[in-house]
Motif scaffolding. Sequence first.
Motif, PDB file in Angstrom:
ATOM      1  N   ASP A  19      -4.344  -0.856  -0.766  1.00  9.94           N
ATOM      2  CA  ASP A  19      -5.542  -1.589  -1.198  1.00  9.94           C
ATOM      3  C   ASP A  19      -5.409  -3.075  -0.894  1.00  9.94           C
ATOM      4  O   ASP A  19      -6.346  -3.710  -0.397  1.00  9.94           O
ATOM      5  CB  ASP A  19      -5.720  -1.418  -2.718  1.00  9.94           C
ATOM      6  N   LEU A  20      -4.220  -3.629  -1.206  1.00 14.56           N
ATOM      7  CA  LEU A  20      -4.020  -5.069  -1.005  1.00 14.56           C
ATOM      8  C   LEU A  20      -4.046  -5.422   0.477  1.00 14.56           C
ATOM      9  O   LEU A  20      -4.545  -6.483   0.866  1.00 14.56           O
ATOM     10  CB  LEU A  20      -2.681  -5.508  -1.627  1.00 14.56           C
ATOM     11  N   GLY A  21      -3.477  -4.552   1.305  1.00 18.76           N
ATOM     12  CA  GLY A  21      -3.403  -4.841   2.748  1.00 18.76           C
ATOM     13  C   GLY A  21      -4.737  -4.644   3.453  1.00 18.76           C
ATOM     14  O   GLY A  21      -4.986  -5.225   4.512  1.00 18.76           O
ATOM     15  N   GLY A  22      -5.586  -3.816   2.871  1.00 20.80           N
ATOM     16  CA  GLY A  22      -6.881  -3.525   3.505  1.00 20.80           C
ATOM     17  C   GLY A  22      -6.911  -2.065   3.956  1.00 20.80           C
ATOM     18  O   GLY A  22      -6.094  -1.645   4.769  1.00 20.80           O
ATOM     19  N   LEU A  23      -7.849  -1.309   3.415  1.00 18.38           N
ATOM     20  CA  LEU A  23      -7.887   0.131   3.721  1.00 18.38           C
ATOM     21  C   LEU A  23      -8.271   0.396   5.174  1.00 18.38           C
ATOM     22  O   LEU A  23      -7.877   1.410   5.750  1.00 18.38           O
ATOM     23  CB  LEU A  23      -8.827   0.851   2.756  1.00 18.38           C
ATOM     24  N   ASP A  24      -9.023  -0.554   5.801  1.00 21.17           N
ATOM     25  CA  ASP A  24      -9.378  -0.373   7.216  1.00 21.17           C
ATOM     26  C   ASP A  24      -8.111  -0.409   8.080  1.00 21.17           C
ATOM     27  O   ASP A  24      -7.940   0.396   8.993  1.00 21.17           O
ATOM     28  CB  ASP A  24     -10.380  -1.443   7.674  1.00 21.17           C
ATOM     29  N   ILE A  25      -7.191  -1.350   7.714  1.00 16.92           N
ATOM     30  CA  ILE A  25      -5.917  -1.447   8.454  1.00 16.92           C
ATOM     31  C   ILE A  25      -5.123  -0.156   8.250  1.00 16.92           C
ATOM     32  O   ILE A  25      -4.617   0.440   9.216  1.00 16.92           O
ATOM     33  CB  ILE A  25      -5.058  -2.633   7.928  1.00 16.92           C
ATOM     34  N   TRP A  26      -5.031   0.268   6.979  1.00 15.94           N
ATOM     35  CA  TRP A  26      -4.213   1.454   6.682  1.00 15.94           C
ATOM     36  C   TRP A  26      -4.827   2.724   7.252  1.00 15.94           C
ATOM     37  O   TRP A  26      -4.116   3.665   7.571  1.00 15.94           O
ATOM     38  CB  TRP A  26      -3.940   1.568   5.171  1.00 15.94           C
ATOM     39  N   GLN A  27      -6.152   2.720   7.411  1.00 19.33           N
ATOM     40  CA  GLN A  27      -6.791   3.888   8.033  1.00 19.33           C
ATOM     41  C   GLN A  27      -6.322   3.982   9.491  1.00 19.33           C
ATOM     42  O   GLN A  27      -5.964   5.045   9.985  1.00 19.33           O
ATOM     43  CB  GLN A  27      -8.311   3.727   7.922  1.00 19.33           C
ATOM     44  N   LYS A  28      -6.251   2.814  10.161  1.00 19.04           N
ATOM     45  CA  LYS A  28      -5.821   2.797  11.577  1.00 19.04           C
ATOM     46  C   LYS A  28      -4.330   3.107  11.691  1.00 19.04           C
ATOM     47  O   LYS A  28      -3.913   3.884  12.553  1.00 19.04           O
ATOM     48  CB  LYS A  28      -6.117   1.425  12.201  1.00 19.04           C
ATOM     49  N   VAL A  29      -3.515   2.460  10.795  1.00 17.77           N
ATOM     50  CA  VAL A  29      -2.061   2.700  10.829  1.00 17.77           C
ATOM     51  C   VAL A  29      -1.786   4.191  10.583  1.00 17.77           C
ATOM     52  O   VAL A  29      -0.958   4.807  11.266  1.00 17.77           O
ATOM     53  CB  VAL A  29      -1.332   1.826   9.765  1.00 17.77           C
ATOM     54  N   SER A  30      -2.489   4.772   9.637  1.00 20.49           N
ATOM     55  CA  SER A  30      -2.265   6.190   9.318  1.00 20.49           C
ATOM     56  C   SER A  30      -2.628   7.074  10.508  1.00 20.49           C
ATOM     57  O   SER A  30      -1.894   8.000  10.860  1.00 20.49           O
ATOM     58  CB  SER A  30      -3.103   6.624   8.107  1.00 20.49           C
ATOM     59  N   ALA A  31      -3.778   6.766  11.142  1.00 18.95           N
ATOM     60  CA  ALA A  31      -4.216   7.583  12.289  1.00 18.95           C
ATOM     61  C   ALA A  31      -3.201   7.508  13.424  1.00 18.95           C
ATOM     62  O   ALA A  31      -2.917   8.514  14.094  1.00 18.95           O
ATOM     63  CB  ALA A  31      -5.593   7.118  12.766  1.00 18.95           C
ATOM     64  N   LEU A  32      -2.607   6.320  13.605  1.00 17.87           N
ATOM     65  CA  LEU A  32      -1.655   6.127  14.702  1.00 17.87           C
ATOM     66  C   LEU A  32      -0.284   6.729  14.378  1.00 17.87           C
ATOM     67  O   LEU A  32       0.333   7.413  15.209  1.00 17.87           O
ATOM     68  CB  LEU A  32      -1.509   4.615  14.959  1.00 17.87           C
ATOM     69  N   LEU A  33       0.186   6.449  13.137  1.00 16.99           N
ATOM     70  CA  LEU A  33       1.583   6.797  12.829  1.00 16.99           C
ATOM     71  C   LEU A  33       1.792   8.207  12.271  1.00 16.99           C
ATOM     72  O   LEU A  33       2.839   8.814  12.506  1.00 16.99           O
ATOM     73  CB  LEU A  33       2.170   5.793  11.817  1.00 16.99           C
ATOM     74  N   PHE A  34       0.847   8.731  11.511  1.00 13.32           N
ATOM     75  CA  PHE A  34       1.078  10.043  10.881  1.00 13.32           C
ATOM     76  C   PHE A  34       1.516  11.103  11.896  1.00 13.32           C
ATOM     77  O   PHE A  34       2.457  11.843  11.648  1.00 13.32           O
ATOM     78  CB  PHE A  34      -0.158  10.521  10.095  1.00 13.32           C
ATOM     79  N   PRO A  35       0.868  11.156  13.087  1.00 14.15           N
ATOM     80  CA  PRO A  35       1.301  12.203  14.031  1.00 14.15           C
ATOM     81  C   PRO A  35       2.718  11.975  14.561  1.00 14.15           C
ATOM     82  O   PRO A  35       3.325  12.891  15.112  1.00 14.15           O
ATOM     83  CB  PRO A  35       0.297  12.094  15.185  1.00 14.15           C
TER      84      PRO A  35
END
Length: 293
Positions: free
Chosen positions: A215-231
Motif C-alpha cells: 500500500d505504501l509503495g503504491g499498488l500500481d507498482i506492486w501490480q506490475k512487480v507481481s506480474a513480472l516477478l511471480f512467474p
Amino acid sequence: MTVVGIVGLGTMGLALAQLFTSQNFDVRGFDSRRDGVAPEEHPWSLQHNFSISASLADCVHDVDVTIEAVAEDLDVKRAVLSEISSHTAGIIASNTSTFMPSVLAPSVRVPDRFLVAHFFNPAQLVPLVEIVPGPSTAASATAKIVDLLRGMGRHPVLLQKECPGFVANRLQAAILREALALVDAGIASPIAIDDIVASGLAPRWAAAGPIGVADLGGLDIWQKVSALLFPLLSNTAEPGAQLTSLTSKGHLGAKTGRGFYEHDSQTDAETFRDMEKLFHLGVRPRPGHPSVS
Ligand SMILES: NC(=O)c1ccc[n+]([C@@H]2O[C@H](COP(=O)([O-])OP(=O)(O)OC[C@H]3O[C@@H](n4cnc5c(N)ncnc54)[C@H](O)[C@@H]3O)[C@@H](O)[C@H]2O)c1
C-alpha cells in the motif's frame, strides 16, 4: 484462578510452562518421558505454581485449559488428544504447527471445546499466538482462549478459516523457499540474504506488514512487480539442495552447532537478546483487526 495443563514438555511445552507460571497461573505438566524438566536447567520449574503430574489423567482432570504440545506426529497427537479429552471437561488447545483442527478434532470427545492455539518459539518472548477454530469449535471456547491470552499480554490473532500451516508458517515457508532457491542458484550467500531481510525488509514488515508495505509503495507498482516477478519465483515442491545436504550430514543448525552458520551458546544467546529487544520495542495494534476489536 485458571489452572493450565501442559501435555508434552519439550521445547515448546517447557517454554509454555515458563510463560504461564510467570503469569501466576497454576500449571501442571506431563510428559511420557518423565525427565522432561531438570530443575537445575529450568530454575523456574521449582516455583510453587508448577508441578509435574505422574499421569496424563492427573495432569488434566480438573484444569480449565489443556495445551497439547507433543511431537508433530499425527498418530501421536490423535492418541494424546483422545486421552486428554477423556479426562478433562476444560478447553483443549493444540499447539500443532501444521495440522488443521478438523483433522485433529475427530479424536477429541467434545470437538466444540477444541481448537488450535499456535504459539511461536521462544514462546516466552513471541507475543503472537495464531488462534484457529475448527468447524466444530464453539465461539465461546474461542472467546475464552482469546481473552485468556490477551489478559496475559499475548497477541492472539484469529484466523477466519483453517488451512494447513495456518498463516505464519505458510508465509515463512514461502520466504524460505525463495531464499533457498537464491542460495542454490549462487545468487546470494545465506548471510547476504539474512542481511537484506534484517537491514531492510523485516523492520518495514514489523511496522506495516507485507500488504501494508505494498500500500505504501503504491499498488500500481506492486501490480506490475507481481506480474513480472511471480512467474520467475521458485515454485519447487522440494526442499533446497543445500538444505537437504546439510540435513543429511546431521548439520541441523543451533541444536547441533552447525547449520548454514556455525553456532555456539554465546552467539545464539546474543541472537535471542536481539530478538527480545525488538519484541520489547513493540508495534502498534492494527486498527479494525479481529485481534484488537
Ligand atoms: N519447536 C518449535 O519451534 C515449535 C513452534 C511452534 C509450534 N510447535 C509445535 O509444538 C509441538 C511440540 O513441539 P516441540 O518442538 O516442543 O517438540 P519436542 O520434540 O521438543 O517435544 C515434544 C515432547 O512431547 C513428548 N511426548 C511425545 N509423546 C508423548 C505422549 N504420548 N504423551 C506425553 N508426552 C509426549 C516428548 O517426550 C517430548 O518431550 C509440535 O506440535 C510442534 O509442531 C513447535
